[in-house]
Design a protein around this motif. Structure first.
Motif, PDB file in Angstrom:
ATOM      1  N   GLU A 119       2.384  -4.196   0.187  1.00 17.53           N
ATOM      2  CA  GLU A 119       1.745  -5.036   1.175  1.00 17.53           C
ATOM      3  C   GLU A 119       0.246  -4.772   1.219  1.00 17.53           C
TER       4      GLU A 119
ATOM      5  N   ASP B 190      -7.113 -11.568   1.111  1.00 20.40           N
ATOM      6  CA  ASP B 190      -7.036 -12.431  -0.064  1.00 20.40           C
ATOM      7  C   ASP B 190      -7.687 -13.777   0.273  1.00 20.40           C
TER       8      ASP B 190
ATOM      9  N   THR C 126      -4.624  -7.503   2.374  1.00 21.32           N
ATOM     10  CA  THR C 126      -4.137  -7.072   1.073  1.00 21.32           C
ATOM     11  C   THR C 126      -4.804  -5.755   0.708  1.00 21.32           C
TER      12      THR C 126
ATOM     13  N   ASP D 135      -6.936  -6.049  -4.812  1.00 22.81           N
ATOM     14  CA  ASP D 135      -6.546  -7.453  -4.872  1.00 22.81           C
ATOM     15  C   ASP D 135      -7.341  -8.324  -3.904  1.00 22.81           C
TER      16      ASP D 135
END
Length: 355
Positions: free
Chosen positions: A23, A51, A57, A61
């Motif tokens: 996660e 994100d 995130t 990422d």
């Protein structure tokens, strides 16, 4: 080193590496909980990575991130100074020694220092606060010297997944809108208090309303000052850099400018209303003072003849009139009362109808 689990399910140290619990993210420290040693060493108050859709995130990422520093922590100031990705003018803005409200746009960065309220749990919620911020397409870097109410409200919304900003510009918009919402709530509360004071002033129970009106006027002035600063800064920003903004940022600044302008007008109307109530209250106080002075003046004028006569007959000398008369006292008393009655009639005639 001991680690602690974040609300996203990974511990706060692991969240800086990819794949922790799948996660990722992180809300690192709240305004109400102590930071972990890892982020305390960097002077970081809060950190979030998002994100492209605004979901939290991992940092690897992340499409963009928000880092909020404590500017009273030397480690936080050193961390800002050591960030190679920040342009020199952004570092200068974040690390400025003095506080002043301003907002500028340069080389794709919107930065400045906007007003906010100090957090009500950590200080005077009505005291001015300074929110220093800077953001580009993929970074939002901010700092504060005191916990700020609007910023913490947004942080809590992020922690509870109630708000998912898709870009730094959207985060800036939400913080500013929250600040304006709080000011609007203050104005609504102050308007209700003015309604109550006005009802008493218009009616007969206006005594003591001066003590109630004074603090309301002070709060209105403070709120209006916030709104004036915010509206002027956003209007200046829109007029000066509108053509340089990306479309999303241009729309956000325009919307915030309109909202702040509308609230500013509402604050001016409320301030004018409070001023009129103060003037009406002062008029009532002046009228009451004039009535009391009139009564005192009438009493003085009516009693003056009696005072002169009693003083005249009170002299300890021989040959005073009516000194040997059996009814001398009553003759002098009736004469003094008659003169006083004549003076009273004259004063009432001079005073006009209704006196």
């Amino acid at each position: 080193m001991a680690t602690r689990r974040s609300s996203g399910g990974c511990n706060l140290l692991e969240c800086n590496s990819p794949g922790a619990n799948g996660e990722g993210i992180v809300a690192i420290h709240s305004e109400t909980r102590g930071p972990t040693a890892f982020f305390r060493d960097a002077g970081i108050v809060a950190f979030y990575a998002f994100d492209a859709s605004g979901n939290r995130t991992t940092t690897d990422d992340a499409h963009w991130s928000w880092t909020n520093y404590s500017l009273t922590d030397t480690r936080g100031r050193k961390a800002i100074g050591a960030e190679s990705a920040l342009p020199p003018f952004i570092k200068e803005s974040l690390l400025a020694s003095s506080d002043r409200y301003y907002i500028e746009y340069e080389n794709g960065w919107l930065f400045g220092e906007m007003p906010d309220m100090q957090h009500e749990h950590y200080g005077d919620g009505r005291a001015p606060g300074y929110f220093r911020f800077s953001f580009s397409d993929d970074r939002f870097v901010s700092g504060r010297k005191h916990p700020l109410q609007s910023v913490d409200d947004i942080r809590q919304a992020l922690d509870q997944d109630l708000f998912k900003p898709a870009s730094p510009a959207r985060l800036f918009e939400r913080i500013m809108r929250r600040f304006l919402e709080r000011l609007k709530l203050q104005l609504s509360e102050l308007s209700e208090r003015l309604d109550s004071i006005e009802d008493h002033i218009v009616g007969d129970a206006w005594q003591g309303e001066s003590e109630r009106l004074a603090p309301v006027r002070r709060q209105i002035v403070a709120s209006h000052r916030y709104l004036s600063i915010t509206a002027n800064l956003l209007r200046h920003l829109e007029q000066t850099h509108r053509k340089e903004f990306p479309e999303e940022l241009g729309d956000i600044v325009e919307d915030l400018s309109q909202r702040a302008g509308a609230l500013h007008q509402e604050g001016e109307q409320l301030q004018a209303r409070a001023r009129l109530l103060q003037e009406e209250l002062m008029a009532k106080l002046a009228h009451r003072s004039n009535q009391l002075l009139y009564v005192l003046s009438v009493m003085t004028a009516v009693l003056l003849p009696s005072t002169v006569i009693s003083g005249f007959f009170g002299m300890n000398t021989a040959g005073l009139p009516f000194a040997d008369e059996r009814h001398g006292f009553w003759i002098v008393a009736i004469f003094a009362l008659t003169i006083s009655a004549i003076v009273l009639l004259i004063v009432r005639r001079i005073g006009g109808p209704g006196r």
